[in-house]
Design an enzyme around this catalytic site. Structure first.
Site, short mmCIF file in Angstrom:
data_model
loop_
_atom_site.label_atom_id
_atom_site.label_comp_id
_atom_site.label_asym_id
_atom_site.label_seq_id
_atom_site.Cartn_x
_atom_site.Cartn_y
_atom_site.Cartn_z
N GLY A 271 0.81 -1.21 0.00
CA GLY A 271 0.00 0.00 0.00
C GLY A 271 0.85 1.26 0.00
O GLY A 271 0.51 2.25 -0.66
N ASP A 272 1.98 1.23 0.71
CA ASP A 272 2.91 2.38 0.69
C ASP A 272 3.53 2.54 -0.69
O ASP A 272 3.72 3.66 -1.17
CB ASP A 272 4.01 2.17 1.74
#
Length: 463
Positions: free
Chosen positions: A246-247
């Site tokens: 997600g980062d």
């Protein structure tokens, strides 16, 4: 900017259960530490080749000091004071499978600083990596006033994004949790595309966001501006450690939006970046710089080859399978694409080895190549199944194969009865040569001949 964490991994083997309890026994462990949370997002953005300033809360504790050392030379650090000790998490893994996670530290950002406010105001783009530990809260006024493209990666323990964000990037679970706060009624419907689309539409309206991209793991992402959503699927199945994906998605999207990309293009490139990130080993590969994502100009041949060698090294270090395929790829056609797609499905990373212009000329004659190497590289890198491209100047690819050391060297089925000079080399490090089906009747020479014989429209006069 956001909440930095310190991550530790204890990786080992689990081959039996303990005699006194039904739990795995992990042995042969190796310990590693890395930036986590907003610090991981910052390092990933820096690996894309952009100058990055990280605004985060750190204190005088040992974990904060360790994180400062890990960040040195990667990003410019702007600190706000931390109340308590920096949050850290330790994962115990058997191979790539997490067995247990231990969390320590509940520190929270205490207050904004003038330097932090100035850094946000001066940025060309802002990514808020909110992990619910207060950094976004103490700087909320500065974020509200930010004029640069603002991407917000929310957390269920944090507050919603400030109004007007260019893009919010919750996971499906986070989007569901935020949407439930807006409407306590729950249909009980299983999580899926319909639920994600409804949640994204509700969050666009409630947050005043210009767009919401709900990340869906190996299914890709669903982008909504409040109307009919756009599904952006992953380019290929990627198996591996998804920690930090997600980062990776948010950092890629934020960088491209800061470059002036359209939201749809940024989300598509971010899905591809997250897929490659998982395939190449996830967070454990963050120490090796990556090439810029889609939107950057193609690198020079030497830089392209160096990027390919680094990508192969990352995948090998993470226990993945490196596949390489080679050729001139002059006038890319359906036969080439089918071969490359099949090769990518054989492993976790596909590196395409391309003959340089001089190499093609020696093999094919003075009239070739029809397309120069820089353009051939650019077209190949645009294919979803291709992870990296390496250019070699020799007549055969042994030298570049020696640098890549692929597990699989893929060739078309038309080589079935041909002795391959590179086969002994590939087998010398335990690799293997695989033949893959090749579409009959497709060839660059045939395409060029038909193009040359085709009638010229309008008598060759400009239209």
């Amino acid at each position: 900017m956001g909440d930095a964490l310190l991550d530790h991994d204890l990786c080992g083997r689990a081959e039996r259960l303990a005699p006194d309890a039904p739990v795995p026994v992990v042995h042969g462990t190796r310990r590693s530490s890395r930036p986590g949370g907003a610090a991981l997002a910052a390092c990933l953005a820096a690996a894309d080749g952009r100058p990055v300033t990280l605004v985060t809360a750190l204190g005088p504790d040992a974990s904060s000091d360790t994180l400062r050392e890990l960040l040195a030379g990667r990003v410019t650090l702007v600190e706000v004071p931390l109340e308590g000790t920096l949050s850290s998490k330790t994962r115990v893994l058997a191979g790539d499978r997490p067995l247990l996670r231990l969390d320590d530290g509940e520190g929270r950002a205490r207050e904004a600083t003038r330097e932090a406010v100035s850094a946000i105001a001066a940025a060309g783009g802002v990514l808020v990596a909110d992990y619910g530990r207060g950094t976004a809260d103490v700087l909320r006024d500065a974020l509200t006033r930010a004029t640069a493209p603002l991407v917000w990666d929310p957390h269920v323990r944090g507050r919603p994004p400030v109004p007007g964000v260019r893009l919010a990037t919750p996971s499906a679970q986070e989007a569901r949790a935020f949407a439930r706060r807006l409407d306590d009624t729950d249909s009980g419907e299983a999580a899926g595309l319909r639920t994600a689309a409804r949640d994204a539409r509700a969050l666009v309206a409630a947050w005043g966001a210009r767009a919401v991209a709900v990340t869906l793991g190996d299914r890709g992402a669903l982008l909504s501006h409040g109307e009919t959503p756009l599904l952006v699927p992953t380019p290929a199945a990627a198996t591996g450690d998804p920690c930090g994906a997600g980062d990776r998605f948010a950092a890629a999207a934020a960088g491209l939006l800061a470059d002036g990309a359209l939201t749809e293009a940024a989300v598509q490139a971010a899905v591809h970046a997250a897929t490659r990130y998982v395939a190449e080993g996830g967070a454990r590969a963050v120490a090796v710089p990556d090439r810029p994502e889609t939107g950057a100009e193609p690198a020079a041949d030497g830089d392209t080859t160096a990027d390919a060698v680094r990508a192969a090294a990352r995948v090998r270090a993470a226990g993945g399978t490196v596949v390489a395929a080679g050729g001139c790829f002059d006038l890319l056609h359906a036969g080439h694409v089918a071969l490359l797609q099949a090769a990518r499905r054989a492993g976790d990373c596909l590196v395409v080895c391309v003959n340089s212009d001089d190499s093609v000329r020696r093999r094919k004659g003075d009239g070739r190549p029809l397309v120069p190497a820089a353009d051939r590289v650019r077209v190949l890198r645009a294919l979803e199944c291709v992870d990296a491209v390496a250019v070699f100047d020799e007549d055969t690819p042994e030298r570049i194969l020696g640098e890549l050391r692929p597990h699989i060297w893929a060739k078309g089925g038309d080589y079935a009865r041909t002795a391959l000079p590179e086969q002994p080399l590939v087998e010398s490090w335990g690799g293997q040569v695989l033949l893959l089906p090749y579409l009959d009747g497709r060839s660059t020479t045939g395409l060029a001949r038909r193009a040359a014989l085709a009638p010229v429209p309008n008598g060759g006069r400009p239209t």
